[in-house]
Design a protein around this motif. Sequence first.
Motif, PDB file in Angstrom:
ATOM      1  N   ASP A   1      34.423  34.760  19.659  1.00  0.00           N
ATOM      2  CA  ASP A   1      34.968  34.479  18.326  1.00  0.00           C
ATOM      3  C   ASP A   1      36.302  35.170  18.071  1.00  0.00           C
ATOM      4  OD1 ASP A   1      32.898  32.816  17.465  1.00  0.00           O
ATOM      5  OD2 ASP A   1      31.692  34.534  16.838  1.00  0.00           O
ATOM      6  N   GLY A   2      36.453  36.404  18.514  1.00  0.00           N
ATOM      7  CA  GLY A   2      37.674  37.163  18.238  1.00  0.00           C
ATOM      8  C   GLY A   2      38.344  37.640  19.510  1.00  0.00           C
ATOM      9  N   PHE A   3      39.409  38.415  19.328  1.00  0.00           N
ATOM     10  CA  PHE A   3      40.185  38.901  20.473  1.00  0.00           C
ATOM     11  C   PHE A   3      39.342  39.713  21.443  1.00  0.00           C
ATOM     12  CE2 PHE A   3      42.666  42.377  22.369  1.00  0.00           C
ATOM     13  CZ  PHE A   3      43.516  41.640  23.161  1.00  0.00           C
ATOM     14  N   TRP A   4      38.598  40.680  20.916  1.00  0.00           N
ATOM     15  CA  TRP A   4      37.817  41.552  21.801  1.00  0.00           C
ATOM     16  C   TRP A   4      36.652  40.812  22.441  1.00  0.00           C
ATOM     17  CZ3 TRP A   4      40.156  45.320  23.790  1.00  0.00           C
ATOM     18  CH2 TRP A   4      41.135  45.999  23.090  1.00  0.00           C
ATOM     19  N   ASP A   5      36.132  39.806  21.780  1.00  0.00           N
ATOM     20  CA  ASP A   5      35.103  38.968  22.402  1.00  0.00           C
ATOM     21  C   ASP A   5      35.671  38.222  23.603  1.00  0.00           C
ATOM     22  OD1 ASP A   5      33.136  39.727  20.626  1.00  0.00           O
ATOM     23  OD2 ASP A   5      33.446  38.012  19.299  1.00  0.00           O
ATOM     24  N   HIS A   6      36.929  37.801  23.505  1.00  0.00           N
ATOM     25  CA  HIS A   6      37.568  37.137  24.642  1.00  0.00           C
ATOM     26  C   HIS A   6      37.795  38.116  25.797  1.00  0.00           C
ATOM     27  CE1 HIS A   6      38.518  34.062  21.578  1.00  0.00           C
ATOM     28  NE2 HIS A   6      38.389  33.245  22.604  1.00  0.00           N
ATOM     29  N   VAL A   7      38.198  39.350  25.479  1.00  0.00           N
ATOM     30  CA  VAL A   7      38.405  40.365  26.520  1.00  0.00           C
ATOM     31  C   VAL A   7      37.086  40.663  27.223  1.00  0.00           C
ATOM     32  CG1 VAL A   7      39.046  42.782  26.932  1.00  0.00           C
ATOM     33  CG2 VAL A   7      40.409  41.367  25.381  1.00  0.00           C
ATOM     34  N   VAL A   8      36.024  40.835  26.446  1.00  0.00           N
ATOM     35  CA  VAL A   8      34.706  41.095  27.030  1.00  0.00           C
ATOM     36  C   VAL A   8      34.244  39.886  27.839  1.00  0.00           C
ATOM     37  CG1 VAL A   8      32.278  41.522  26.468  1.00  0.00           C
ATOM     38  CG2 VAL A   8      34.068  42.801  25.302  1.00  0.00           C
ATOM     39  N   GLY A   9      34.551  38.689  27.376  1.00  0.00           N
ATOM     40  CA  GLY A   9      34.191  37.476  28.115  1.00  0.00           C
ATOM     41  C   GLY A   9      34.853  37.416  29.478  1.00  0.00           C
ATOM     42  N   ILE A  10      36.103  37.845  29.569  1.00  0.00           N
ATOM     43  CA  ILE A  10      36.790  37.877  30.861  1.00  0.00           C
ATOM     44  C   ILE A  10      36.107  38.878  31.796  1.00  0.00           C
ATOM     45  CG2 ILE A  10      38.947  38.533  32.004  1.00  0.00           C
ATOM     46  CD1 ILE A  10      40.394  37.351  29.523  1.00  0.00           C
ATOM     47  N   LEU A  11      35.757  40.047  31.256  1.00  0.00           N
ATOM     48  CA  LEU A  11      35.077  41.054  32.079  1.00  0.00           C
ATOM     49  C   LEU A  11      33.685  40.584  32.495  1.00  0.00           C
ATOM     50  CD1 LEU A  11      36.100  44.272  30.122  1.00  0.00           C
ATOM     51  CD2 LEU A  11      37.050  43.406  32.275  1.00  0.00           C
ATOM     52  N   GLU A  12      32.969  39.934  31.587  1.00  0.00           N
ATOM     53  CA  GLU A  12      31.652  39.405  31.923  1.00  0.00           C
ATOM     54  C   GLU A  12      31.751  38.325  32.989  1.00  0.00           C
ATOM     55  OE1 GLU A  12      30.114  38.168  28.121  1.00  0.00           O
ATOM     56  OE2 GLU A  12      28.825  39.921  28.024  1.00  0.00           O
ATOM     57  N   GLY A  13      32.824  37.545  32.956  1.00  0.00           N
ATOM     58  CA  GLY A  13      33.007  36.515  33.968  1.00  0.00           C
ATOM     59  C   GLY A  13      33.134  37.089  35.366  1.00  0.00           C
ATOM     60  N   VAL A  14      33.720  38.276  35.474  1.00  0.00           N
ATOM     61  CA  VAL A  14      33.892  38.910  36.780  1.00  0.00           C
ATOM     62  C   VAL A  14      32.555  39.429  37.315  1.00  0.00           C
ATOM     63  CG1 VAL A  14      35.008  40.824  37.994  1.00  0.00           C
ATOM     64  CG2 VAL A  14      36.294  39.486  36.322  1.00  0.00           C
ATOM     65  N   VAL A  15      31.697  39.927  36.440  1.00  0.00           N
ATOM     66  CA  VAL A  15      30.437  40.536  36.877  1.00  0.00           C
ATOM     67  C   VAL A  15      29.224  39.649  36.588  1.00  0.00           C
ATOM     68  CG1 VAL A  15      31.300  42.894  36.710  1.00  0.00           C
ATOM     69  CG2 VAL A  15      30.219  41.849  34.733  1.00  0.00           C
ATOM     70  N   TRP A  16      29.428  38.339  36.422  1.00  0.00           N
ATOM     71  CA  TRP A  16      28.322  37.461  36.073  1.00  0.00           C
ATOM     72  C   TRP A  16      27.199  37.450  37.106  1.00  0.00           C
ATOM     73  CZ3 TRP A  16      26.814  33.361  39.043  1.00  0.00           C
ATOM     74  CH2 TRP A  16      27.723  32.892  39.988  1.00  0.00           C
ATOM     75  N   PRO A  17      27.457  37.617  38.416  1.00  0.00           N
ATOM     76  CA  PRO A  17      26.313  37.635  39.339  1.00  0.00           C
ATOM     77  C   PRO A  17      25.380  38.815  39.068  1.00  0.00           C
ATOM     78  CG  PRO A  17      28.327  37.231  40.555  1.00  0.00           C
ATOM     79  CD  PRO A  17      28.722  37.623  39.162  1.00  0.00           C
ATOM     80  N   ALA A  18      25.944  39.979  38.759  1.00  0.00           N
ATOM     81  CA  ALA A  18      25.111  41.141  38.464  1.00  0.00           C
ATOM     82  C   ALA A  18      24.312  40.922  37.179  1.00  0.00           C
ATOM     83  CB  ALA A  18      25.975  42.386  38.346  1.00  0.00           C
ATOM     84  N   ILE A  19      24.931  40.314  36.176  1.00  0.00           N
ATOM     85  CA  ILE A  19      24.229  40.021  34.926  1.00  0.00           C
ATOM     86  C   ILE A  19      23.093  39.040  35.181  1.00  0.00           C
ATOM     87  CG2 ILE A  19      24.470  38.959  32.649  1.00  0.00           C
ATOM     88  CD1 ILE A  19      27.395  40.009  32.652  1.00  0.00           C
ATOM     89  N   MET A  20      23.355  38.021  36.007  1.00  0.00           N
ATOM     90  CA  MET A  20      22.342  37.009  36.290  1.00  0.00           C
ATOM     91  C   MET A  20      21.155  37.621  37.039  1.00  0.00           C
ATOM     92  SD  MET A  20      22.791  33.360  38.213  1.00  0.00           S
ATOM     93  CE  MET A  20      23.144  34.092  39.800  1.00  0.00           C
ATOM     94  N   VAL A  21      21.414  38.460  38.039  1.00  0.00           N
ATOM     95  CA  VAL A  21      20.332  39.093  38.800  1.00  0.00           C
ATOM     96  C   VAL A  21      19.543  40.045  37.910  1.00  0.00           C
ATOM     97  CG1 VAL A  21      19.844  40.692  40.698  1.00  0.00           C
ATOM     98  CG2 VAL A  21      21.460  38.811  41.026  1.00  0.00           C
ATOM     99  N   TYR A  22      20.228  40.799  37.053  1.00  0.00           N
ATOM    100  CA  TYR A  22      19.541  41.701  36.129  1.00  0.00           C
ATOM    101  C   TYR A  22      18.613  40.920  35.198  1.00  0.00           C
ATOM    102  CZ  TYR A  22      18.730  45.066  32.417  1.00  0.00           C
ATOM    103  OH  TYR A  22      18.118  45.876  31.491  1.00  0.00           O
TER     104      TYR A  22
END
Length: 58
Positions: free
Chosen positions: A30-51
């Motif tokens: 929704d906002g600027f920081w949500d977009h920044v966090v989204g970019i970081l989450e995109g990089v570590v999505w395999p770890a998030i998915m396995v968790y």
Amino acid sequence: MADNSGAAAGGAIYGFGLFGAWVYFWQQADGFWDHVVGILEGVVWPAIMVYDLFSYLN
């Protein structure tokens, strides 16, 4: 000579997954920081998915 074609294919699949995750997280933001966090989450999505998978199996 070593055959590295499997490694190249794995990199391409990870790349497609990375861009797909960025599109998904970017649409959810929704906002600027949500977009920044989204970019970081995109990089570590395999770890998030396995968790999340292991949390579901527990």
